[in-house]
Design a protein around this motif. Structure first.
Motif: not given
Length: 86
Positions: A50-72
């Protein structure tokens, strides 16, 4: 993780996924395995799609995943293991 290390990680992940993932869904499944070291949950994938459909690109998705509390949390566990004496 330093900002430079995070940027290098994001870049490496992005390059690898761009080569192998032909759809956004397969891209996200791969991202979960690499970043979170687990299978993706359907609700999570749907949210990212849904975020991608709303305009978030793949690089932004990776950045958000890496910044997530789960990854940290996972990263801090890996760092602790690497820092322990043999």
């Amino acid at each position: 993780m330093t900002p430079e290390e995070a940027q290098r990680l994001e870049s490496n992940i992005q390059k690898t996924f761009s080569i192998h993932a032909k759809s956004d869904k397969s891209y996200l499944w791969m991202a979960y395995w690499v970043i979170f070291e687990r299978e993706a949950d359907p609700e999570g994938v749907e949210g990212w799609l849904n975020d991608i459909k709303a305009g978030l690109n793949r690089a932004d998705i990776i950045k958000k995943m890496i910044e997530s509390s789960e990854f940290q949390k996972r990263l801090s566990g890996v760092t602790s293991l690497e820092a322990s004496p043999n």
